[in-house]
Motif scaffolding. Structure first.
Motif, PDB file in Angstrom:
ATOM      1  N   PRO A  68       0.844  -1.198   0.000  1.00 33.42           N
ATOM      2  CA  PRO A  68       0.000   0.000   0.000  1.00 33.42           C
ATOM      3  C   PRO A  68       0.885   1.256   0.000  1.00 33.42           C
ATOM      4  O   PRO A  68       1.986   1.245   0.563  1.00 33.42           O
ATOM      5  N   ARG A  69       0.393   2.323  -0.619  1.00 36.34           N
ATOM      6  CA  ARG A  69       1.141   3.578  -0.618  1.00 36.34           C
ATOM      7  C   ARG A  69       0.203   4.775  -0.632  1.00 36.34           C
ATOM      8  O   ARG A  69      -0.921   4.712  -1.146  1.00 36.34           O
ATOM      9  N   LEU A  70       0.679   5.860  -0.069  1.00 30.44           N
ATOM     10  CA  LEU A  70       0.002   7.153  -0.089  1.00 30.44           C
ATOM     11  C   LEU A  70       0.876   8.119  -0.875  1.00 30.44           C
ATOM     12  O   LEU A  70       2.075   8.235  -0.598  1.00 30.44           O
ATOM     13  N   ASP A  71       0.288   8.821  -1.840  1.00 30.67           N
ATOM     14  CA  ASP A  71       1.059   9.663  -2.757  1.00 30.67           C
ATOM     15  C   ASP A  71       0.646  11.120  -2.668  1.00 30.67           C
ATOM     16  O   ASP A  71      -0.543  11.437  -2.499  1.00 30.67           O
ATOM     17  N   VAL A  72       1.626  12.001  -2.836  1.00 29.98           N
ATOM     18  CA  VAL A  72       1.387  13.430  -3.035  1.00 29.98           C
ATOM     19  C   VAL A  72       2.263  13.873  -4.200  1.00 29.98           C
ATOM     20  O   VAL A  72       3.482  13.651  -4.178  1.00 29.98           O
ATOM     21  N   ASN A  73       1.654  14.465  -5.218  1.00 30.76           N
ATOM     22  CA  ASN A  73       2.397  14.918  -6.394  1.00 30.76           C
ATOM     23  C   ASN A  73       1.983  16.341  -6.755  1.00 30.76           C
ATOM     24  O   ASN A  73       0.793  16.684  -6.690  1.00 30.76           O
ATOM     25  N   VAL A  74       2.957  17.159  -7.106  1.00 33.26           N
ATOM     26  CA  VAL A  74       2.688  18.551  -7.486  1.00 33.26           C
ATOM     27  C   VAL A  74       3.406  18.861  -8.788  1.00 33.26           C
ATOM     28  O   VAL A  74       4.444  18.257  -9.103  1.00 33.26           O
ATOM     29  N   PHE A  75       2.839  19.810  -9.519  1.00 34.75           N
ATOM     30  CA  PHE A  75       3.406  20.216 -10.790  1.00 34.75           C
ATOM     31  C   PHE A  75       3.597  21.720 -10.804  1.00 34.75           C
ATOM     32  O   PHE A  75       2.901  22.458 -10.092  1.00 34.75           O
ATOM     33  N   ASN A  76       4.553  22.167 -11.609  1.00 39.60           N
ATOM     34  CA  ASN A  76       4.835  23.588 -11.680  1.00 39.60           C
ATOM     35  C   ASN A  76       3.624  24.360 -12.201  1.00 39.60           C
ATOM     36  O   ASN A  76       2.820  23.837 -12.971  1.00 39.60           O
ATOM     37  N   VAL A  77       3.536  25.604 -11.782  1.00 39.03           N
ATOM     38  CA  VAL A  77       2.476  26.466 -12.300  1.00 39.03           C
ATOM     39  C   VAL A  77       2.687  26.667 -13.793  1.00 39.03           C
ATOM     40  O   VAL A  77       3.798  26.945 -14.249  1.00 39.03           O
ATOM     41  N   SER A  78       1.637  26.464 -14.556  1.00 35.80           N
ATOM     42  CA  SER A  78       1.707  26.705 -15.998  1.00 35.80           C
ATOM     43  C   SER A  78       0.793  27.873 -16.333  1.00 35.80           C
ATOM     44  O   SER A  78      -0.072  28.262 -15.552  1.00 35.80           O
TER      45      SER A  78
END
Length: 207
Positions: A68-78
């Motif tokens: 099992p895993r918990l994820d947090v992902n963010v991307f640059n402002v476009s």
């Protein structure tokens, strides 16, 4: 919201497998770079994203494992800037998720090369703010946010170098909805479906 209802089902998939493991679980985390693909590549101006995951792994007999895993992902402002216009729209995009991965170690033990596949739920958060090209804000009636929950699929391979350190590459498909930016002067936005595809390159650590 329908996808969130699948979260208990996703979690329940891990319990029977984990119960078969006589060993205690190992805990860890991963830090990853996210290379956007398809529609996500367009929405992020082809910029890499970053992310982190919390991992719990049960090793089973015969080189099998469940994680099992918990994820947090963010991307640059476009940003979106139509030609011959003073209008600019900035987009912030992030995602949190929960998933269960199946791992198979080729050597029959938790070391070396392994294959992985996963099923989970992802919540995407998008926010849109408008301004002119100098940075002065337009009316707040133009600003919007969009939240989407969807089923996510992952597949990849990795290498466990030591008991602690590993590396993994996985393809992730996690669809989301966004606003159509083809008519930037309209405050009535129509939704468009986005594939949410990305390639994650992760360094994993466990203890």
């Amino acid at each position: 919201m329908k996808s969130l209802a699948l979260l208990p089902l996703v979690c329940s998939l891990a319990l029977p497998l984990a119960a078969q493991s006589p060993a205690r679980p190992t805990f860890g985390f991963s830090a990853q770079l996210n290379a956007p693909l398809g529609n996500l590549k367009e929405d992020t101006d082809k910029s890499l994203g970053t992310g982190a995951s919390f991992l719990v792994q049960w090793n089973l007999a015969g080189g099998h494992a469940v994680r099992p895993r918990l994820d947090v992902n963010v991307f640059n402002v476009s940003s979106y800037e139509p030609n011959h216009s003073n209008y600019r729209e900035s987009r912030n995009l992030s995602a949190v998720g929960a998933a269960v991965d199946y791992l198979y170690y080729i050597e029959g033990a938790p070391k070396g090369l392994y294959l992985t596949g996963g099923l989970g739920v992802t919540r995407w958060d998008l926010s849109y703010t408008t301004s002119d090209r100098i940075g002065n804000s337009f009316s707040s009636s133009y600003d919007r946010s969009k939240n989407t929950s969807s089923l996510s699929l992952a597949a990849g391979l990795g290498w466990q170098f030591t008991r602690v350190i590993g590396a993994e590459a996985r393809f992730v498909h996690a669809p989301y909805k966004a606003f159509n930016l083809n008519d930037p002067t309209s405050t009535s936005r129509t939704e468009v479906n986005r594939d949410g595809n990305r390639l994650e390159l992760a360094a994993t650590f466990r203890w």
